[in-house]
Design an enzyme around this catalytic site. Structure first.
Site, PDB file in Angstrom:
ATOM      1  N   HIS A  72       0.875  -1.169   0.000  1.00 37.05           N
ATOM      2  CA  HIS A  72       0.000   0.000   0.000  1.00 37.05           C
ATOM      3  C   HIS A  72       0.915   1.223   0.000  1.00 37.05           C
ATOM      4  CE1 HIS A  72      -4.022  -1.883   0.583  1.00 37.05           C
ATOM      5  NE2 HIS A  72      -3.231  -2.921   0.813  1.00 37.05           N
ATOM      6  N   CYS A  75      -7.585  -1.372   3.574  1.00 32.24           N
ATOM      7  CA  CYS A  75      -8.285  -2.447   4.259  1.00 32.24           C
ATOM      8  C   CYS A  75      -9.237  -1.799   5.252  1.00 32.24           C
ATOM      9  CB  CYS A  75      -7.273  -3.345   4.978  1.00 32.24           C
ATOM     10  SG  CYS A  75      -8.086  -4.630   5.932  1.00 32.24           S
ATOM     11  N   ASN A  86      -3.477   0.743  -2.642  1.00 28.05           N
ATOM     12  CA  ASN A  86      -2.315  -0.006  -3.129  1.00 28.05           C
ATOM     13  C   ASN A  86      -1.563   0.873  -4.118  1.00 28.05           C
ATOM     14  OD1 ASN A  86      -4.631  -2.175  -2.760  1.00 28.05           O
ATOM     15  ND2 ASN A  86      -2.672  -3.198  -2.514  1.00 28.05           N
TER      16      ASN A  86
HETATM   17  P1  HMG Z   1     -16.957 -14.390  12.281  1.00 33.96           P
HETATM   18  O1  HMG Z   1     -18.055 -13.505  12.738  1.00 33.96           O
HETATM   19  O2  HMG Z   1     -15.853 -14.718  13.237  1.00 33.96           O
HETATM   20  O3  HMG Z   1     -17.498 -15.770  11.667  1.00 33.96           O
HETATM   21  O4  HMG Z   1     -16.353 -13.756  10.958  1.00 33.96           O
HETATM   22  P2  HMG Z   1     -18.486 -16.836  12.146  1.00 33.96           P
HETATM   23  O5  HMG Z   1     -18.008 -18.125  11.563  1.00 33.96           O
HETATM   24  O6  HMG Z   1     -18.714 -16.755  13.644  1.00 33.96           O
HETATM   25  O7  HMG Z   1     -19.857 -16.435  11.420  1.00 33.96           O
HETATM   26  C1  HMG Z   1     -20.600 -15.285  11.800  1.00 33.96           C
HETATM   27  C2  HMG Z   1     -21.602 -14.962  10.692  1.00 33.96           C
HETATM   28  O8  HMG Z   1     -20.928 -14.674   9.470  1.00 33.96           O
HETATM   29  C3  HMG Z   1     -22.542 -16.119  10.371  1.00 33.96           C
HETATM   30  O9  HMG Z   1     -23.756 -15.535   9.907  1.00 33.96           O
HETATM   31  C4  HMG Z   1     -21.877 -16.792   9.201  1.00 33.96           C
HETATM   32  O10 HMG Z   1     -22.776 -17.489   8.384  1.00 33.96           O
HETATM   33  C5  HMG Z   1     -21.321 -15.592   8.439  1.00 33.96           C
HETATM   34  P3  HMG Z   1     -24.993 -15.258  10.894  1.00 33.96           P
HETATM   35  O11 HMG Z   1     -25.295 -16.587  11.501  1.00 33.96           O
HETATM   36  O12 HMG Z   1     -24.518 -14.240  11.914  1.00 33.96           O
HETATM   37  O13 HMG Z   1     -26.055 -14.710   9.981  1.00 33.96           O
HETATM   38  N1  HMG Z   1     -20.138 -15.923   7.644  1.00 33.96           N
HETATM   39  C6  HMG Z   1     -20.037 -15.688   6.327  1.00 33.96           C
HETATM   40  N2  HMG Z   1     -20.874 -15.129   5.437  1.00 33.96           N
HETATM   41  C7  HMG Z   1     -20.435 -15.045   4.163  1.00 33.96           C
HETATM   42  N3  HMG Z   1     -19.220 -15.483   3.749  1.00 33.96           N
HETATM   43  C8  HMG Z   1     -18.379 -16.037   4.616  1.00 33.96           C
HETATM   44  C9  HMG Z   1     -18.770 -16.158   5.966  1.00 33.96           C
HETATM   45  N4  HMG Z   1     -18.160 -16.660   7.063  1.00 33.96           N
HETATM   46  C10 HMG Z   1     -19.005 -16.516   8.087  1.00 33.96           C
HETATM   47  N5  HMG Z   1     -17.185 -16.467   4.190  1.00 33.96           N
HETATM   48  C11 HMG Z   1     -15.064 -13.694   8.930  1.00 33.96           C
HETATM   49  C12 HMG Z   1     -15.233 -14.314  10.317  1.00 33.96           C
HETATM   50  C13 HMG Z   1     -13.657 -13.990   8.442  1.00 33.96           C
HETATM   51  C14 HMG Z   1     -16.104 -14.256   8.004  1.00 33.96           C
HETATM   52  C15 HMG Z   1     -15.256 -12.153   9.081  1.00 33.96           C
HETATM   53  O14 HMG Z   1     -14.395 -11.689  10.070  1.00 33.96           O
HETATM   54  C16 HMG Z   1     -15.000 -11.400   7.809  1.00 33.96           C
HETATM   55  O15 HMG Z   1     -15.691 -11.571   6.820  1.00 33.96           O
HETATM   56  N6  HMG Z   1     -13.996 -10.490   7.834  1.00 33.96           N
HETATM   57  C17 HMG Z   1     -13.660  -9.655   6.697  1.00 33.96           C
HETATM   58  C18 HMG Z   1     -12.227  -9.875   6.324  1.00 33.96           C
HETATM   59  C19 HMG Z   1     -11.894  -9.078   5.076  1.00 33.96           C
HETATM   60  O16 HMG Z   1     -12.477  -9.276   4.035  1.00 33.96           O
HETATM   61  N7  HMG Z   1     -10.903  -8.154   5.197  1.00 33.96           N
HETATM   62  C20 HMG Z   1     -10.408  -7.442   4.071  1.00 33.96           C
HETATM   63  C21 HMG Z   1      -9.610  -8.351   3.167  1.00 33.96           C
HETATM   64  S1  HMG Z   1      -7.977  -8.717   3.792  1.00 33.96           S
HETATM   65  C22 HMG Z   1      -7.026  -7.385   3.221  1.00 33.96           C
HETATM   66  O17 HMG Z   1      -7.541  -6.452   2.675  1.00 33.96           O
HETATM   67  C23 HMG Z   1      -5.529  -7.474   3.347  1.00 33.96           C
HETATM   68  C24 HMG Z   1      -4.852  -7.832   2.016  1.00 33.96           C
HETATM   69  O18 HMG Z   1      -5.168  -6.905   1.003  1.00 33.96           O
HETATM   70  C25 HMG Z   1      -3.333  -7.878   2.208  1.00 33.96           C
HETATM   71  C26 HMG Z   1      -2.769  -6.628   2.877  1.00 33.96           C
HETATM   72  O19 HMG Z   1      -2.969  -5.517   2.365  1.00 33.96           O
HETATM   73  O20 HMG Z   1      -2.165  -6.807   3.919  1.00 33.96           O
HETATM   74  C27 HMG Z   1      -5.286  -9.222   1.528  1.00 33.96           C
HETATM   75 MG    MG Z   2      -4.185  -4.993   0.703  1.00 31.74          MG
END
Ligand code: HMG
Ligand code: MG
Length: 305
Positions: free
Chosen positions: A217, A248, A257
């Site tokens: 980034h 993020c 980025n």
């Molecule tokens: P959680 O709350 O710990 O998960 O979230 P859970 O298993 O306890 O589930 C809670 C609820 O979420 C449930 O629904 C699940 O069904 C649902 P409810 O019963 O409450 O209605 N759920 C989902 N729904 C859709 N798709 C799924 C999913 N999993 C659970 N896959 C979780 C854990 C990881 C899902 C959550 O914390 C999350 O989605 N976080 C977002 C993370 C993210 O996208 N961050 C940005 C990307 S990473 C980034 O940008 C960095 C990178 O660019 C590199 C860098 O720059 O360093 C890659």
């Molecule tokens: Mg990133």
């Protein structure tokens, strides 16, 4: 690294770009982007010559509403060419959605910082591997390549300093569970040449640098020098984002980025040809800017428009 010598780039490496704008870029936008716009953007990026594109992520829409409907974007994009379309997957729920969309590749993600892991994915680093392991097994079964991300490799928005050892442990674990490539994420763009050099030196001692990508980034304007440092260490895979979009949602203050057009301009100047059209990138960058109602964060786009 030593002083940069003329012979550093005698043998020009093949460089591959991974376009993360439709995922890392749009996940951080406040404007509600339509699936039609997301698909059109991806089609245009493919036409620019980018052959690896992150389409979106299958994460919780409660956490990242911008990535809701990634399955619809997969349905709309033109998949007739040779572009590899990638999606981020955090767990088995995401993996099952990704499989329904016939993704070409997935990316799993974790962090070198405990607090970031908790804030980003609501679990510890250790727990994130528990979630990822069954995803890896299914991916292996379905012959889907998996890329791994390590966030916060050069600093954490919550913990500050992150040691090289913390990063190495996670890099080793991601390769250990079967990732074919690991992308080192400077999530908040705090890294400088010295930190990048130290990190690359350490990483290249434990894994082949051929399987390492860099994901910088550009918060402090250090992404290009850091990329150059990584190239000097033999890295040939660079993540970038059209128009410098990105950030993020769980890393306060992180800006976009490095802009894809800025990377291509730098590489072309170094005699490294990628087959990606700078003119088409700039046009695409403007297309995004018009939609989002703000100019691209790219010096090259600004200079060429
Ligand atoms: P959680 O709350 O710990 O998960 O979230 P859970 O298993 O306890 O589930 C809670 C609820 O979420 C449930 O629904 C699940 O069904 C649902 P409810 O019963 O409450 O209605 N759920 C989902 N729904 C859709 N798709 C799924 C999913 N999993 C659970 N896959 C979780 C854990 C990881 C899902 C959550 O914390 C999350 O989605 N976080 C977002 C993370 C993210 O996208 N961050 C940005 C990307 S990473 C980034 O940008 C960095 C990178 O660019 C590199 C860098 O720059 O360093 C890659
Ligand atoms: Mg990133």
């Amino acid at each position: 690294m030593g002083a940069r010598k003329d012979q550093s780039f005698k043998k020009q490496p093949e460089v591959r770009l991974v376009e993360v704008g439709p995922r890392d870029g749009l996940q951080n936008e406040q404007v509600n982007t339509s699936v039609e716009f997301r698909a059109e953007l991806i089609n245009r990026l493919s036409a620019c010559g980018l052959n690896t594109i992150e389409v979106g992520s299958f994460v919780s829409p409660k956490w990242v509403p911008q990535m809701r409907d990634t399955h619809e974007v997969f349905n709309l994009i033109d998949r007739s060419g040779s572009t590899t379309f990638v999606a981020l997957v955090p767990n088995m729920i995401g993996m099952s959605a990704a499989l329904k969309s016939s993704v070409d590749e997935i990316a799993v993600f974790t962090a070198a910082s405990e607090t970031f892991s908790q804030r980003n994915t609501n679990c510890s680093i250790h727990e994130s591997f528990h979630r990822i392991r069954p995803v890896m097994e299914l991916a292996k079964d379905q012959k889907i390549p998996v890329r791994g991300y390590v966030s916060c490799v050069l600093g954490c928005p919550y913990e500050g300093k992150v040691t090289v050892e913390q990063v190495l442990t996670v890099v080793e674990s991601l390769f250990g569970i079967g990732c074919y490539e690991v992308s080192l994420g400077d999530t908040i763009g705090v890294g400088t040449i010295t930190g990048t050099h130290r990190l690359m030196k350490a990483v290249s001692r434990i894994v082949s640098v051929d399987s390492v990508a860099v994901h910088f980034h550009d918060t402090y304007g250090q992404a290009l020098p850091n990329i150059l440092t990584a190239l000097e260490h033999g890295v040939t895979v660079i993540d970038s984002s059209i128009g410098g979009l990105g950030g993020c949602p769980y890393a306060k203050g992180a800006s976009g980025n490095v802009a894809t057009e800025d990377v291509i301009y730098m590489l072309a100047g170094m005699g490294i040809h990628t087959g990606i059209s700078l003119d088409a990138l700039v046009e695409t960058s403007i297309f995004v800017a018009d939609y989002l109602g703000k100019p691209p964060i790219s010096r090259v786009s600004a200079a060429l428009t």
